[in-house]
Design a protein around this motif. Structure first.
Motif, mmCIF file in Angstrom:
data_model
loop_
_atom_site.group_PDB
_atom_site.id
_atom_site.type_symbol
_atom_site.label_atom_id
_atom_site.label_comp_id
_atom_site.label_asym_id
_atom_site.label_seq_id
_atom_site.Cartn_x
_atom_site.Cartn_y
_atom_site.Cartn_z
ATOM 1 N N GLY A 21 0.805 -1.212 0.000
ATOM 2 C CA GLY A 21 0.000 0.000 0.000
ATOM 3 C C GLY A 21 0.838 1.262 0.000
ATOM 4 O O GLY A 21 0.316 2.333 -0.249
ATOM 5 N N ASP A 22 2.137 1.134 0.321
ATOM 6 C CA ASP A 22 3.010 2.315 0.291
ATOM 7 C C ASP A 22 3.221 2.780 -1.143
ATOM 8 O O ASP A 22 3.136 1.997 -2.082
ATOM 9 C CB ASP A 22 4.376 1.979 0.900
ATOM 10 N N LEU A 23 3.516 4.061 -1.273
ATOM 11 C CA LEU A 23 3.805 4.608 -2.595
ATOM 12 C C LEU A 23 5.308 4.812 -2.730
ATOM 13 O O LEU A 23 5.973 5.266 -1.806
ATOM 14 C CB LEU A 23 3.092 5.947 -2.792
ATOM 15 N N VAL A 24 5.852 4.450 -3.870
ATOM 16 C CA VAL A 24 7.260 4.674 -4.170
ATOM 17 C C VAL A 24 7.349 5.370 -5.519
ATOM 18 O O VAL A 24 6.419 5.317 -6.318
ATOM 19 C CB VAL A 24 8.051 3.347 -4.214
ATOM 20 N N VAL A 25 8.466 6.042 -5.747
ATOM 21 C CA VAL A 25 8.648 6.732 -7.019
ATOM 22 C C VAL A 25 9.819 6.088 -7.761
ATOM 23 O O VAL A 25 10.913 5.952 -7.213
ATOM 24 C CB VAL A 25 8.917 8.231 -6.809
ATOM 25 N N THR A 31 7.712 7.813 -12.250
ATOM 26 C CA THR A 31 6.330 7.387 -12.067
ATOM 27 C C THR A 31 6.077 7.000 -10.611
ATOM 28 O O THR A 31 6.879 6.316 -10.000
ATOM 29 C CB THR A 31 6.024 6.172 -12.971
ATOM 30 N N GLU A 32 4.961 7.466 -10.059
ATOM 31 C CA GLU A 32 4.578 7.080 -8.707
ATOM 32 C C GLU A 32 3.892 5.725 -8.760
ATOM 33 O O GLU A 32 2.971 5.517 -9.536
ATOM 34 C CB GLU A 32 3.633 8.125 -8.110
ATOM 35 N N LEU A 33 4.370 4.819 -7.908
ATOM 36 C CA LEU A 33 3.871 3.453 -7.947
ATOM 37 C C LEU A 33 3.427 3.010 -6.560
ATOM 38 O O LEU A 33 3.954 3.452 -5.545
ATOM 39 C CB LEU A 33 4.965 2.507 -8.448
ATOM 40 N N GLU A 34 2.433 2.134 -6.518
ATOM 41 C CA GLU A 34 1.970 1.570 -5.254
ATOM 42 C C GLU A 34 2.504 0.150 -5.104
ATOM 43 O O GLU A 34 2.520 -0.617 -6.070
ATOM 44 C CB GLU A 34 0.436 1.548 -5.217
ATOM 45 N N ILE A 35 2.952 -0.161 -3.886
ATOM 46 C CA ILE A 35 3.404 -1.524 -3.607
ATOM 47 C C ILE A 35 2.163 -2.379 -3.358
ATOM 48 O O ILE A 35 1.489 -2.225 -2.350
ATOM 49 C CB ILE A 35 4.321 -1.557 -2.372
ATOM 50 N N VAL A 36 1.862 -3.234 -4.293
ATOM 51 C CA VAL A 36 0.662 -4.056 -4.162
ATOM 52 C C VAL A 36 0.979 -5.392 -3.505
ATOM 53 O O VAL A 36 0.100 -6.073 -2.989
ATOM 54 C CB VAL A 36 -0.027 -4.289 -5.527
ATOM 55 N N GLU A 42 5.677 -6.545 -5.988
ATOM 56 C CA GLU A 42 4.958 -6.148 -7.198
ATOM 57 C C GLU A 42 4.563 -4.695 -7.077
ATOM 58 O O GLU A 42 4.022 -4.270 -6.058
ATOM 59 C CB GLU A 42 3.695 -6.996 -7.371
ATOM 60 N N LEU A 43 4.850 -3.931 -8.114
ATOM 61 C CA LEU A 43 4.502 -2.514 -8.131
ATOM 62 C C LEU A 43 3.458 -2.263 -9.212
ATOM 63 O O LEU A 43 3.470 -2.903 -10.255
ATOM 64 C CB LEU A 43 5.752 -1.664 -8.410
ATOM 65 N N ASP A 44 2.558 -1.327 -8.920
ATOM 66 C CA ASP A 44 1.527 -1.009 -9.904
ATOM 67 C C ASP A 44 1.153 0.460 -9.757
ATOM 68 O O ASP A 44 1.460 1.084 -8.757
ATOM 69 C CB ASP A 44 0.297 -1.887 -9.681
ATOM 70 N N TRP A 45 0.470 0.985 -10.738
ATOM 71 C CA TRP A 45 0.030 2.371 -10.658
ATOM 72 C C TRP A 45 -1.061 2.499 -9.604
ATOM 73 O O TRP A 45 -1.954 1.641 -9.548
ATOM 74 C CB TRP A 45 -0.513 2.835 -12.017
ATOM 75 N N PRO A 46 -1.010 3.550 -8.806
ATOM 76 C CA PRO A 46 -2.111 3.777 -7.854
ATOM 77 C C PRO A 46 -3.414 3.944 -8.599
ATOM 78 O O PRO A 46 -3.454 4.526 -9.681
ATOM 79 C CB PRO A 46 -1.717 5.086 -7.141
ATOM 80 N N LEU A 47 -4.523 3.464 -7.994
ATOM 81 C CA LEU A 47 -5.813 3.488 -8.680
ATOM 82 C C LEU A 47 -6.293 4.904 -8.944
ATOM 83 O O LEU A 47 -6.983 5.161 -9.905
ATOM 84 C CB LEU A 47 -6.857 2.745 -7.831
#
Ligand SMILES: [Zn+2]
Length: 74
Positions: A21-25, A31-36, A42-47
């Motif tokens: 749930g943390d955000l990393v860049v 790109t700002e990514l969410e740790i899913v 696994e990193l993904d784009w925040p919703l």
């Protein structure tokens, strides 16, 4: 601990304290990514990435607070 940026495929370094749930860049593409997921990482784009403009709406709340102040005096 590193994950892979889904956008540019570069490695993204995560803090030791990183949690789901943390955000990393991504330093490579910004790109700002969410740790899913952490195992495996696994990193993904925040919703909410689609509504970037709405991030500025919170500034309007400050004006609302001012109105509340003078209403209390009455
Ligand atoms: Zn990237």
């Amino acid at each position: 601990m590193t994950g892979m940026c889904p956008f540019c495929k570069e490695a993204v370094e995560l803090k030791k304290t990183a949690k789901e749930g943390d955000l990393v860049v991504c330093k490579a593409c910004g790109t700002e990514l969410e740790i899913v997921s952490l195992k495996p990482v696994e990193l993904d784009w925040p919703l909410d990435d689609y509504d970037e403009d709405e991030d500025y709406d919170y500034e309007d709340d400050d004006y609302d607070d001012d109105y509340d102040d003078w209403e209390d005096d009455d």
